[in-house]
Scaffold this active site. Structure first.
Site, PDB file in Angstrom:
ATOM      1  N   LYS A   1       3.908  -8.450   3.318  1.00 18.23           N
ATOM      2  CA  LYS A   1       3.926  -8.058   4.725  1.00 18.23           C
ATOM      3  C   LYS A   1       2.526  -7.925   5.315  1.00 18.23           C
ATOM      4  CE  LYS A   1       8.389  -7.814   5.369  1.00 18.23           C
ATOM      5  NZ  LYS A   1       9.097  -8.690   6.314  1.00 18.23           N
ATOM      6  N   ASP A   2       1.502  -7.924   4.467  1.00 14.97           N
ATOM      7  CA  ASP A   2       0.134  -7.969   5.002  1.00 14.97           C
ATOM      8  C   ASP A   2      -0.061  -9.203   5.868  1.00 14.97           C
ATOM      9  OD1 ASP A   2      -0.245  -5.754   3.412  1.00 14.97           O
ATOM     10  OD2 ASP A   2      -2.002  -6.552   2.368  1.00 14.97           O
TER      11      ASP A   2
END
Length: 336
Positions: free
Chosen positions: A45-46
């Site tokens: 999700k970065d």
């Protein structure tokens, strides 16, 4: 001299592909896991977080000193906190209160403003995504430097960043010798972005969906109806709707994976591969094995290792909790 050193955000992406020896040997295929747990914030999700923030900066919506607001099951919030802290933005996160304590504690450790709300259906006005949208609107009106709502489910900057980075990396790392890609879906940005990137390079690449029970997406792609069956202990994956990010994604091979199939793979990855990854990775690997068996030996299949098992300790390593779900810890894992 300083130009030789890089900042935190420069290390988001370009994660390695790891051969999963047990799954490969069992299927006669090369099954590869992209090590997204190696991103600075500890998850895939970065990437979505960075794509959304950079897009908001480029459009002028996110100004210096502004606030980033999002509703999330955890990992996107952690990614936004990493990026916000690195770039000087405050982060406000709204999260359903049924998520793992480990993710909640991680978010708090980054100094975000955290709102925990009851877990309710999407149609409810107090669903965590709707609460976050309202908070973002209020802060944008009252805060000196404004605020943005990240809107990860329907903000196409999510899938576009995956198309530009994750999909392109997979093609380059396999030297174009990839026959299938499969992963689970939360927002849909990862699967959609990678699918579009790979299909643009070769229409022969098969795209798979690994869907946990309790999600409606398998039935939609297999039978044309959004219908959920069963439940899962996995967090942050599955959906009851087709998001803007997921819309028009070419999915060739949908699979529904029960916990009884995916969770044992989490422990196998720890014991046999030395990879301590979360339950969504178990779903992904289970899907890759199914795809490999359907395609037959000799194929190269890529999936994602999304985050660490340590973000789900209260579930994955809790003997009593697992027993309530009809699951169990392996004999070799002695946590008593």
């Amino acid at each position: 001299m300083t130009e030789h050193y890089r900042s935190t955000l420069d290390y988001i992406g370009n994660t390695p592909l790891i051969r999963l020896n047990q799954a490969s040997a069992a299927t006669g295929c090369e099954i590869l896991g992209k090590a997204e747990f190696m991103n600075p914030g500890g998850s895939i999700k970065d990437r979505a977080a960075l794509g959304i923030v950079r897009d908001a900066e480029n459009s002028g919506q996110l100004r210096p000193g502004g606030i980033i607001v999002e509703g999330t099951a955890g990992n996107t919030g952690i990614g936004l906190a990493v990026i916000g802290n690195a770039l000087g933005y405050e982060t406000v996160i709204v999260m359903p209160d049924n998520q793992s304590k480990d993710k909640i504690d991680t978010l708090k450790s980054y100094g975000v403003t955290l709102h925990l709300v009851p877990a309710v259906p999407l149609k409810d006005p107090n669903h965590f995504t709707k609460v976050s949208e309202r908070i973002a609107g209020e802060l944008n009106e009252t805060h000196e430097h404004g605020a943005i709502w990240a809107n990860q489910f329907n903000n196409l900057a999510n899938r576009e960043f995956h198309e530009q980075t994750t999909g392109a990396e997979i093609w380059e790392q396999t030297h174009g010798e990839i026959h299938g890609f499969i992963c689970s879906v939360g927002t849909g940005g990862t699967l959609a972005g990678v699918a579009h990137a790979l299909k643009a390079r070769s229409d022969n690449v098969r795209i798979g969906l690994a869907d946990p029970t309790g999600s409606a997406l398998y039935n939609y792609y297999a039978h044309g109806e959004l219908k959920a069956e069963g439940s899962s202990i996995s967090e942050g994956i599955g959906n009851s709707r087709i998001t803007d990010n997921l819309a028009d994604t070419p999915i060739d091979m949908p699979y529904q994976l029960p916990d009884s199939e995916s969770i044992p793979l989490v422990y196998e990855l720890i014991k046999k591969e030395g990879l301590s990854v979360g339950s969504s990775s178990g779903v992904n690997v289970a899907g890759a094995i199914r795809m490999a068996r359907d395609l037959g030996p000799g194929h190269v299949i890529v999936t994602l290792l999304c985050d660490s098992a340590m973000r789900y300790r209260a579930r994955l390593f809790n003997r009593a909790f697992l027993a309530e779900q009809g699951l169990q810890l392996p004999d070799w894992l002695n946590l008593d």
